[in-house]
Enzyme design. Structure first.
Site, PDB file in Angstrom:
ATOM      1  N   HIS B 227      70.963  51.791  38.860  1.00 47.74           N
ATOM      2  CA  HIS B 227      71.303  51.008  37.684  1.00 47.74           C
ATOM      3  C   HIS B 227      71.119  51.826  36.410  1.00 47.74           C
ATOM      4  O   HIS B 227      71.887  51.687  35.469  1.00 47.74           O
ATOM      5  CB  HIS B 227      70.542  49.688  37.581  1.00 47.74           C
ATOM      6  CG  HIS B 227      71.221  48.766  36.609  1.00 47.74           C
ATOM      7  ND1 HIS B 227      72.394  48.123  36.906  1.00 47.74           N
ATOM      8  CD2 HIS B 227      70.971  48.467  35.331  1.00 47.74           C
ATOM      9  CE1 HIS B 227      72.818  47.450  35.849  1.00 47.74           C
ATOM     10  NE2 HIS B 227      71.975  47.642  34.879  1.00 47.74           N
ATOM     11  N   TYR B 231      73.638  53.042  32.749  1.00 50.06           N
ATOM     12  CA  TYR B 231      73.313  53.190  31.330  1.00 50.06           C
ATOM     13  C   TYR B 231      73.486  54.638  30.876  1.00 50.06           C
ATOM     14  O   TYR B 231      73.808  54.900  29.724  1.00 50.06           O
ATOM     15  CB  TYR B 231      71.919  52.635  31.034  1.00 50.06           C
ATOM     16  CG  TYR B 231      71.985  51.134  31.006  1.00 50.06           C
ATOM     17  CD1 TYR B 231      72.485  50.483  29.890  1.00 50.06           C
ATOM     18  CD2 TYR B 231      71.656  50.376  32.117  1.00 50.06           C
ATOM     19  CE1 TYR B 231      72.639  49.118  29.876  1.00 50.06           C
ATOM     20  CE2 TYR B 231      71.803  49.000  32.110  1.00 50.06           C
ATOM     21  CZ  TYR B 231      72.290  48.379  30.981  1.00 50.06           C
ATOM     22  OH  TYR B 231      72.463  47.030  30.970  1.00 50.06           O
ATOM     23  N   HIS B 378      84.074  43.471  37.403  1.00 50.34           N
ATOM     24  CA  HIS B 378      83.049  43.632  36.362  1.00 50.34           C
ATOM     25  C   HIS B 378      82.960  45.079  35.887  1.00 50.34           C
ATOM     26  O   HIS B 378      83.056  45.360  34.700  1.00 50.34           O
ATOM     27  CB  HIS B 378      81.700  43.161  36.918  1.00 50.34           C
ATOM     28  CG  HIS B 378      80.515  43.688  36.171  1.00 50.34           C
ATOM     29  ND1 HIS B 378      80.156  43.216  34.941  1.00 50.34           N
ATOM     30  CD2 HIS B 378      79.619  44.665  36.476  1.00 50.34           C
ATOM     31  CE1 HIS B 378      79.089  43.862  34.515  1.00 50.34           C
ATOM     32  NE2 HIS B 378      78.744  44.753  35.426  1.00 50.34           N
ATOM     33  N   PHE B 379      82.824  46.030  36.835  1.00 48.49           N
ATOM     34  CA  PHE B 379      82.520  47.382  36.340  1.00 48.49           C
ATOM     35  C   PHE B 379      83.756  48.149  35.871  1.00 48.49           C
ATOM     36  O   PHE B 379      83.616  49.207  35.275  1.00 48.49           O
ATOM     37  CB  PHE B 379      81.625  48.174  37.304  1.00 48.49           C
ATOM     38  CG  PHE B 379      82.200  48.529  38.647  1.00 48.49           C
ATOM     39  CD1 PHE B 379      83.292  49.351  38.773  1.00 48.49           C
ATOM     40  CD2 PHE B 379      81.569  48.076  39.802  1.00 48.49           C
ATOM     41  CE1 PHE B 379      83.783  49.714  40.011  1.00 48.49           C
ATOM     42  CE2 PHE B 379      82.055  48.432  41.053  1.00 48.49           C
ATOM     43  CZ  PHE B 379      83.159  49.251  41.155  1.00 48.49           C
ATOM     44  N   HIS B 380      84.950  47.587  36.115  1.00 48.43           N
ATOM     45  CA  HIS B 380      86.095  48.210  35.454  1.00 48.43           C
ATOM     46  C   HIS B 380      86.167  47.809  33.981  1.00 48.43           C
ATOM     47  O   HIS B 380      86.826  48.475  33.187  1.00 48.43           O
ATOM     48  CB  HIS B 380      87.396  47.902  36.190  1.00 48.43           C
ATOM     49  CG  HIS B 380      87.599  48.794  37.389  1.00 48.43           C
ATOM     50  ND1 HIS B 380      87.036  48.527  38.610  1.00 48.43           N
ATOM     51  CD2 HIS B 380      88.245  49.974  37.536  1.00 48.43           C
ATOM     52  CE1 HIS B 380      87.338  49.496  39.456  1.00 48.43           C
ATOM     53  NE2 HIS B 380      88.077  50.401  38.829  1.00 48.43           N
ATOM     54  N   ARG B 441      85.241  43.499  48.211  1.00 53.07           N
ATOM     55  CA  ARG B 441      85.544  44.796  47.621  1.00 53.07           C
ATOM     56  C   ARG B 441      85.622  45.815  48.750  1.00 53.07           C
ATOM     57  O   ARG B 441      85.428  45.472  49.918  1.00 53.07           O
ATOM     58  CB  ARG B 441      84.448  45.179  46.625  1.00 53.07           C
ATOM     59  CG  ARG B 441      83.117  45.442  47.286  1.00 53.07           C
ATOM     60  CD  ARG B 441      81.994  45.658  46.294  1.00 53.07           C
ATOM     61  NE  ARG B 441      82.058  46.972  45.667  1.00 53.07           N
ATOM     62  CZ  ARG B 441      81.025  47.540  45.019  1.00 53.07           C
ATOM     63  NH1 ARG B 441      79.871  46.921  44.945  1.00 53.07           N
ATOM     64  NH2 ARG B 441      81.140  48.717  44.469  1.00 53.07           N
ATOM     65  N   ARG B 442      85.919  47.066  48.426  1.00 55.91           N
ATOM     66  CA  ARG B 442      85.837  48.168  49.382  1.00 55.91           C
ATOM     67  C   ARG B 442      86.568  47.898  50.693  1.00 55.91           C
ATOM     68  O   ARG B 442      86.048  48.169  51.767  1.00 55.91           O
ATOM     69  CB  ARG B 442      84.368  48.476  49.699  1.00 55.91           C
ATOM     70  CG  ARG B 442      83.619  49.035  48.518  1.00 55.91           C
ATOM     71  CD  ARG B 442      82.205  49.385  48.855  1.00 55.91           C
ATOM     72  NE  ARG B 442      81.713  50.401  47.931  1.00 55.91           N
ATOM     73  CZ  ARG B 442      80.507  50.925  47.958  1.00 55.91           C
ATOM     74  NH1 ARG B 442      79.654  50.556  48.878  1.00 55.91           N
ATOM     75  NH2 ARG B 442      80.153  51.840  47.106  1.00 55.91           N
TER      76      ARG B 442
END
Lengths: 168, 555
Positions: B227, B231, B378-380, B441-442
């Site tokens: 995580h 950041y 989310h992470f895109h 996903r994946r």
């Protein structure tokens, strides 16, 4: 250190939001009883399932409306679940014990809250209630090799009086 | 004078870093397009088994190579620019550039070799490389060299800072260098986790020195780092939003003290949250997950504060440009400046990504979204837009300064961020909704035999179409960016470059904040204490009561 009054307001509002989130999750865990998958399933030798319940996977009746289902995940099927559906009666509370015979897998019963990681050497334990007869799909949702996308299975919830035990 | 004239050596370092970063971005982006078309069934140019080679390449090239080389480029500029001095030790600078380049090349070769059956080498283990999936040993060797390279880069900047400190014993740390130091300290204490995983466990096991590996301990060490790494990706974007975006808006940063508070909070809270990636793992007690959840929620604070400061700074800039009214000031912003547009749209999408992140952090609701396509949705928005689009936007402003060349094809450069925004809106909203319908996903396949995905909002085929179209638009936008970069880079040297690299002083400067904020020894100490509080017990438990080991499964 000088903080603008709008900034102070924003800071307080942010903290209220954060504490609010933590409170709702705590409520879900404590009052609503949404327990997390944890270490209660124990460990297991991934290459030897003798006398663990996983040497003869399937559904067993415990007492009343309580059942246990032992499922082995391996590249690229669930046993039982893939070549034959897992059968449980309607109106049952089923505790799933899932482990892996090889790599890490996922065990997700679509349209339910059952969604756990399956790690070799560990037993994932999760309990779910099935009220009505119906069919559910099971997916492996963690990449497990070139055939990962073929790894799926089925749970059939049969009317209570049609349940004949196990996964026939 | 431009940056390249003042600091030719540093400018060269930055150019090399960015060249590697953008090459990785091009290849990784192409892989993304292939995936978007394949998994929606729109167009298939590879087999479903090769999908995972593409996916591994997409993850490693973008999330590791593109991000990290962008970071080394941007941070080298930030330290040099804000301290106003050259690198203290140029041998150290060369060392990290080489080590990171060799490491990422090795790792990439092992992944790409997976496309060629005649080469007995592959690494289809995805970005997370969870044992007991096993890649070729060189995959891990490359990763280790790469991480050590980033450590040396941090040492490079710290050495320059130390030299500056000797000459300026009483000055406050300039904000850009402050951000770099906070980020790198956070990186040191977090990347030690993945280094331990690879060097102590995975590498010896893949070389056959040890027979089995503990899969739970390995993934816990990975997420100890996993995580904080997000950041690490985000910090160069924050650096740009805090120090460059206000200027591009026509104004200056609202509050330097608040910026320092925010980065201290990131240093403290980015790492002791890793278990929130393991909410649904067996073998980890619920209490540890709960602690990670509360820390994660408090990690929202620095981002919420950033939203305030950045928006306030942009509004201030707009008013300096003559903007008025409650919302009408938005019109006064430079919506035809690609660097501004990219950062502003990236920030907007980060807000949306922040909200879906709050859902992910909600421990019990995680059952609904874990490992569904909601997560890449989310992470895109976060790494895929907040970070990637900000880096591209910054490049429009920074590359002229480090090359001494004018930005070319400006119209295409202005169109590019808007196109990215539209493409990502289509792709990401559909991914989020499909995740709620249970789509994992994946996976290479859109359909399963026993599973019927029922959309909560909208139909599944409509979502697939949006993902495919979104992917095409994103790739088109990426091609525009690379084209503009190539034309600029290969263009002639210009006498003037139309970019002024001076960062204006903040409205409220560092003199308004307590000096203790600059005491990194104190913050590092507290960060380590928090880590010990959160991780000592569970890790000790995993070591004393280990998960039975697993042999390798070569991929």
């Amino acid at each position: 250190m000088e903080i603008h009054r709008f900034e102070k307001f924003w800071l307080v509002a942010s903290l209220v939001l954060i504490v609010g989130f933590i409170a709702t999750i705590t409520y879900g865990s404590v009052a609503a009883g949404v327990t997390m998958v944890s270490d209660t399933g124990g460990t297991i030798q991934p290459d030897s399932f003798e006398n663990t319940g996983f040497d003869d996977p399937g559904v067993r009746h415990i007492e009343g409306d309580r059942y246990e289902a032992y499922v082995v995940a391996q590249q690229f099927f669930f046993n039982p679940g893939s070549s034959e559906p897992i059968r449980v009666p309607a109106g049952s509370t089923v505790t799933f014990y899932v482990t892996s015979a090889d790599v890490i897998h996922g065990f997700q019963i679509v349209d339910t809250n059952v969604n756990v990681m399956v790690i070799p050497g560990q037993v994932s334990k999760i309990t779910v209630r099935f009220e009505e007869p119906g069919e559910y799909g099971i997916l492996c949702n963690e990449y497990c090799g070139a055939g990962h996308h073929t790894m799926e299975g089925q749970i059939v919830v049969v009317p209570e009086d049609e349940w004949e035990g196990g996964s026939q | 004078m431009t940056f390249v004239d003042d600091y030719p050596f540093e400018a060269k370092l930055i150019r090399r870093s960015l060249a590697v970063a953008f090459t990785a971005l091009g290849i990784g982006g192409l892989f993304g397009l292939i995936q978007a078309l394949h998994r929606t069934g729109a167009l298939r140019v590879i087999s479903s088994a090769d999908y995972y080679t593409v996916l591994t390449g997409h993850g490693v090239l973008l999330a590791l190579v593109f991000t990290s080389f962008s970071i080394t480029g941007i941070f080298t500029w930030a330290v040099t620019n804000s301290l106003g001095r050259e690198a203290a030790n140029k041998t150290v600078s060369r060392a990290w550039l080489w080590l990171m380049s060799i490491g990422s090349t090795l790792t990439s070769i092992t992944i790409l070799a997976g496309f060629v059956p005649s080469i007995p080498m592959s690494a289809d283990v995805l970005f997370t490389f969870y044992p007991p999936l096993e890649a070729h040993p060189l995959f891990y060797v490359g990763l280790a060299l790469f991480v050590v390279g980033t450590w040396i880069a941090g040492a490079d900047w710290l050495l320059t800072y130390r030299e500056w400190r000797q000459d300026n014993p009483d000055s406050r740390i300039p904000l850009q260098t402050f951000i770099v130091i906070a980020t790198m300290l956070m990186w040191y204490i977090s990347s030690i986790g993945v280094a331990a995983e690879v060097l102590l466990f995975v590498l010896p096991w893949s070389l056959g020195i040890t027979q089995t590996i503990d899969p739970l301990l390995s993934r816990s060490l990975f997420w100890y780092f996993g995580h904080a790494v997000v950041y690490f990706w985000l910090m160069p974007a924050y650096l740009a939003w805090y120090t460059v975006l206000p200027k591009l808006s026509g104004g200056r940063l609202f509050s330097d003290p608040l910026a320092r508070v925010v980065f201290v909070l990131f240093l403290l809270l980015s790492t002791p949250v890793g278990f929130h990636h393991q909410y649904l793992d067996p073998g980890i007690a619920e209490g540890y997950k709960f602690v990670a959840m509360t820390n994660t929620m408090f990690l929202l604070l620095p981002s919420l504060l950033t939203a305030f400061t950045v928006v306030a700074s942009v509004e201030h800039g707009a008013r300096q440009r003559g903007g008025t009214g409650r919302l009408n000031w938005l019109r006064a912003l430079p919506w035809d400046n690609p660097a501004f547009v990219g950062m502003a749209l990236a920030g907007l999408m980060f807000a949306a990504g922040g909200f879906s992140g709050m859902v992910n952090a909600g421990m019990n609701i995680n059952y609904l979204v874990h490992n569904t396509i909601w997560i890449p949705g989310h992470f895109h928005l976060t790494v895929g837009t907040a970070v990637a689009l900000t880096i591209m936007a910054l490049a429009y402003w920074l590359v002229p300064q480090v090359t001494g060349k004018r930005l070319r094809s400006k119209t295409l450069a202005v169109v590019q961020p808007y196109l990215w925004f539209i493409g990502m809106t289509l792709m990401s909203n559909a991914m989020h909704r499909a995740g709620l319908a249970g789509v994992p996903r994946r996976t290479a396949e859109p359909q399963y035999q026993y599973v019927v995905f029922e959309g909560v909002v909208g139909g599944i085929s409509e979502m697939r179409l949006q993902i495919a179209i979104g992917g095409v638009l994103l790739f088109t936008s990426l091609c525009l960016f690379l084209w503009v970069m190539l034309k600029t880079w290969l263009g002639p040297k210009a006498a003037t470059i139309d970019v002024n690299g001076v960062i204006p002083e903040p409205l409220s400067g560092p003199e308004h904040s307590p000096r203790v904020l600059d005491n990194f020894k104190l913050w590092l100490g507290i960060a380590i204490m928090l880590l010990i509080l959160v991780y000592a017990l569970p890790l000790a438990g995993m070591l004393m009561n280990p998960t039975p080991g697993s042999p390798p499964f070569p991929m």
